[in-house]
Design a protein around this motif. Structure first.
Motif, PDB file in Angstrom:
ATOM      1  N   SER A  96      23.782 -12.634 -46.767  1.00  0.00           N
ATOM      2  CA  SER A  96      24.116 -12.411 -45.306  1.00  0.00           C
ATOM      3  C   SER A  96      23.905 -10.790 -44.958  1.00  0.00           C
ATOM      4  CB  SER A  96      25.615 -12.504 -44.993  1.00  0.00           C
ATOM      5  OG  SER A  96      26.270 -11.296 -45.481  1.00  0.00           O
ATOM      6  N   ALA A  97      23.802 -10.647 -43.604  1.00  0.00           N
ATOM      7  CA  ALA A  97      23.360  -9.202 -43.213  1.00  0.00           C
ATOM      8  C   ALA A  97      24.342  -8.257 -43.730  1.00  0.00           C
ATOM      9  CB  ALA A  97      23.110  -9.255 -41.820  1.00  0.00           C
ATOM     10  N   TRP A  98      25.865  -9.010 -43.588  1.00  0.00           N
ATOM     11  CA  TRP A  98      27.024  -7.939 -43.821  1.00  0.00           C
ATOM     12  C   TRP A  98      26.778  -7.405 -45.440  1.00  0.00           C
ATOM     13  CZ3 TRP A  98      29.076  -6.219 -40.100  1.00  0.00           C
ATOM     14  CH2 TRP A  98      29.252  -6.959 -39.066  1.00  0.00           C
ATOM     15  N   GLN A  99      25.992  -8.314 -46.377  1.00  0.00           N
ATOM     16  CA  GLN A  99      26.033  -7.926 -47.719  1.00  0.00           C
ATOM     17  C   GLN A  99      25.100  -6.790 -47.709  1.00  0.00           C
ATOM     18  OE1 GLN A  99      28.034 -10.196 -49.030  1.00  0.00           O
ATOM     19  NE2 GLN A  99      28.112  -8.753 -51.042  1.00  0.00           N
ATOM     20  N   TRP A 100      24.165  -6.646 -46.894  1.00  0.00           N
ATOM     21  CA  TRP A 100      23.320  -5.448 -46.772  1.00  0.00           C
ATOM     22  C   TRP A 100      23.718  -4.303 -46.016  1.00  0.00           C
ATOM     23  CZ3 TRP A 100      20.431  -2.830 -43.079  1.00  0.00           C
ATOM     24  CH2 TRP A 100      19.205  -2.117 -43.525  1.00  0.00           C
TER      25      TRP A 100
END
Lengths: 249, 317
Positions: A52-56
Motif C-alpha cells: 500500500s502507498a501508506w507503507q511507502w
C-alpha cells in the motif's frame, strides 16, 4: 552532570507538559503531508507494486518529522542566545555539556511521542505494523533526531549574534534535502542527475532504511547504509555540540 | 572581594585587533557598592563579562569572591549573582518555573529551590506574576524578575550590567529601591555598570570611571568632583575695568580665574563658603557685582576634565 542534565531537561519539558496541544500543532506540516499527500498517492497506480502507498509514505513522513523538529530546537536555542536567558544560565555552575544533553534529551522524547502518534494515526488508514521493524525504525529515527538536534544547536551557537546564518543554512539545506531524499515522491523515475543528487544525500539512505525496517525487511542493504548515515550524523552532531559548549558560547 | 591585575581583553574584528579592556587593576572590598561609569564602548561590559567567567581574558588575572576566574570558574559562578543587560527569563517559561530552574542550577534541592523561588517572588513583589510568561510583563516587571533570578542563591557579590537602562523614571526608582534594600538585608557587595551620570552620583558609594578600556578615575563621587572638576563662582560686572578688578580680587580665592568680557569665573573648593567672602572682597575693592552664580560639578564635568569629552555627547551620538 546527571543532576544538571535533569535540571535542563525538566526546564525544557515543563512547558510541553503545561501546553501539550503544542506538541500536536508543531506536527502540523508533517501531518498535513500525511493526510493530503498520502491520500493522493494511495490513489495513484504504479507505486511499489504489491504494497500500500501508506507503507511507502509513512516512513518518509517520520523522517520529515525528524528534520523539522530539530530545526525548531535550534531556533529555540538561538532565541535564548540572542536574549539574555542563555547568558544567565552560563553564569550559574550548571554543567556546560548538560545544557546540550538536557535539551537534546527533550527533543528525543518529543520526537518519540510524535512518531508514535503519527504511526497510530496511520494504522487505521491501512499502514501495516511489523512490531520489530517499528521498534528498529523508531530507534534509528531517534538517533537521527539527536544528531540533527545537536547539529542545529551548533548552528545556532555559530549564528550569533545576528542569527542570519541559521536561517540561510536551514532554508538552503532543509528543503533540497527533503525533496531530494525521495521522502514525498519516488526518485526512481527522475533523470539521472537527480538520482545521483539523491544518492549523495544522506537523508535518502535514512528514508530507504526506514522503509525497509517498517516493512520488516531487516536484511535489506539500505538498512546498513541508513544506519551508517545516522550514526555518522549523530556522532558528528554530539562531538561538535559538546565542543561548542565547552568553548563557551 | 574582587582583585584584578592587568586584566585585558582583545577582540578580532575583521582581521583587526580591537582592545576592549586594556589592563585594569581593580580592587573591591566586601560590602562596597561600586559603579563602573563610562561611555558606550568603554569596556565596562567586557570587564564585567570577564569577572563573571562569561569571557576569558586575553591576559592578566583576577580573583572574584576568593576564586580565580581562570582556574576555578565554577567556584566564582557558585558565589556570584549576575544580572545582564538583556532580560534573563526565557520567553517560553513561566516566571516561577524559571526561578526554580535557576535554584536547581545552583545545586539547591527541588524543594529548597521552590522555597527560594517563593521567597524572592515575595521580596520583589512578583507573586501575582508568578505564573505569567515574560512576554506579558512590563519592562520594570521583567527587570524585577531578572533581579529575582540573580538573587536566588543569596550571592555575596552581585554584578549588574546597566540595571535601569530603558526603564521609565518610576520603574528606575523602584528597581533601585529593591537593589539597595536587598543589599542591606543580605549584606551584599554590588558592582554595576551605568552610563547614567545621576545614577552613579546618587547611588554608588564609589565611582570607577572607565574610558577606552582603562580606569581613569576612582573614588567617591564627592572626591572626584572636588578633585577633578571643582565648584565654580561666576559673577558679572557693570564694565570691563570692574571685571579686571574683580579678577584681581579673585586671585586670593582661586588660581583658576577666567575673564570673559564682563563675566568673571573662578574655580573654588567650596563655592557656598567662598561666595559671601568673595562678594565682601569685591565690595571692599569698590566693584559692584551685578549677578552672582554658583555651579556645582556633575560627574559629567569630571569626565570632561579627564578626557576632554562629554559623556552626554556620547549618549546623544
Amino acid at each position: 552532570m546527571f543532576r544538571d542534565t535533569a535540571t535542563v531537561f525538566s526546564r525544557e519539558f515543563v512547558p510541553v507538559l503545561r501546553e501539550p496541544l503544542n506538541l500536536v500543532f508543531s506536527m502540523g506540516q508533517p501531518l498535513l503531508f500525511l493526510f493530503l499527500f498520502g491520500s493522493l498517492l494511495s490513489g495513484s497506480p504504479g507505486l511499489a507494486a504489491g504494497e500500500s502507498a501508506w507503507q511507502w509514505f509513512v516512513p518518509g513522513i517520520l523522517v520529515m518529522l525528524c528534520l523539522t523538529g530539530p530545526l525548531a530546537a535550534g531556533y529555540s536555542l538561538l532565541v535564548e542566545l540572542m536574549g539574555g536567558s542563555m547568558e544567565r544560565l552560563l553564569v550559574t555552575p550548571l554543567n556546560r555539556t548538560a545544557m546540550l544533553v538536557g535539551r537534546t534529551l527533550k527533543e528525543f522524547v518529543i520526537l518519540l511521542v510524535q512518531a508514535v502518534l503519527t504511526i497510530a494515526l496511520a494504522v487505521p488508514l491501512g499502514f501495516r505494523l511489523y512490531p520489530l521493524g517499528v521498534l528498529a525504525g523508531l530507534a534509528l529515527l531517534v538517533v537521527l533526531g539527536v544528531g540533527l538536534g545537536a547539529l542545529s544547536f551548533v548552528l545556532a551557537i555559530k549564528s550569533q549574534p545576528s542569527g542570519q546564518l541559521f536561517w540561510v543554512v536551514t532554508q538552503m539545506l532543509l528543503f533540497p534535502m527533503m525533496l531530494l531524499s525521495g521522502m514525498l515522491l519516488p526518485m526512481d523515475y527522475g533523470p539521472a542527475w537527480l538520482r545521483i543528487a539523491g544518492d549523495v544525500n544522506p537523508v535518502t539512505h535514512v528514508v530507504e532504511a526506514e522503509r525497509a525496517l517498517f516493512a520488516g525487511r531487516f536484511a535489506d542493504i539500505s538498512v546498513l547504509y541508513g544506519s551508517v548515515a545516522v550514526v555518522v550524523i549523530a556522532v558528528l552532531g554530539l562531538w561538535l555540540g559538546t565542543r561548542a559548549m565547552r568553548r563557551g558560547v | 572581594m574582587i582583585h584584578t591585575e592587568g586584566l585585558a581583553r582583545e577582540f578580532r574584528v575583521r582581521r583587526q585587533t580591537v582592545t576592549a579592556v586594556a589592563g585594569i587593576d581593580l580592587h573591591v572590598e566586601p560590602g562596597e557598592l561600586v559603579a563602573l561609569l563610562g561611555p558606550n564602548g568603554a569596556g565596562k561590559t567586557t570587564l564585567l563579562r570577564m569577572l563573571t567567567t562569561l569571557l576569558p581574558p586575553t591576559s592578566g588575572s583576577a580573583t572574584v569572591a576568593g576564586c580565580d576566574i581562570h582556574s576555578d570558574a565554577g567556584g566564582v559562578r557558585a558565589r556570584i549573582g549576575y544580572i545582564g543587560q538583556k532580560n534573563s527569563a526565557g520567553e517560553n517559561f513561566r516566571v516561577r518555573d524559571e526561578l526554580v530552574t535557576q535554584g536547581r542550577s545552583y545545586g539547591l534541592t527541588r524543594a529548597r529551590a521552590r522555597e527560594r523561588a517563593d521567597e524572592v517572588l515575595a521580596q520583589l513583589e512578583l507573586e501575582p506574576l508568578a505564573q505569567r510568561k515574560p512576554g506579558t510583563l512590563s519592562g520594570g516587571q521583567r527587570r524585577r524578575v531578572d533581579i529575582a533570578l540573580g538573587l536566588i542563591h543569596r550571592p555575596g557579590l552581585l554584578f549588574l550590567d546597566e540595571p535601569s537602562t530603558g526603564l521609565d523614571p518610576q520603574s528606575r526608582a523602584s528597581i533601585w529601591e529593591h537593589i539597595l534594600r536587598l543589599r542591606r538585608e543580605q549584606n551584599m557587595t554590588v558592582v554595576l555598570t551605568t552610563h547614567y551620570l545621576e545614577e552613579a552620583d546618587r547611588m554608588a558609594e564609589r565611582v570607577v570611571v572607565v574610558d577606552h578600556g582603562r580606569v581613569i578615575a576612582d573614588g567617591t563621587a564627592e572626591q572626584l568632583k572636588n578633585d577633578l572638576a571643582g565648584d565654580h563662582l561666576t559673577i558679572t560686572t557693570e564694565n570691563e575695568p570692574d571685571a579686571g578688578a574683580a579678577a584681581t580680587a579673585a586671585a586670593r580665592f582661586s588660581d583658576e580665574v577666567a575673564v570673559d568680557g564682563l563675566t568673571v569665573r573662578l574655580r573654588v573648593p567650596r563655592a557656598v563658603r567662598a561666595m559671601p567672602e568673595y562678594l565682601r572682597a569685591l565690595e571692599a575693592a569698590g566693584v559692584k557685582a551685578v549677578t552672582a552664580d554658583i555651579t556645582q560639578p556633575t560627574l559629567d564635568d569630571v569626565f570632561l576634565a579627564l578626557t576632554g569629552r562629554s559623556l552626554r555627547d556620547d549618549q546623544a551620538a
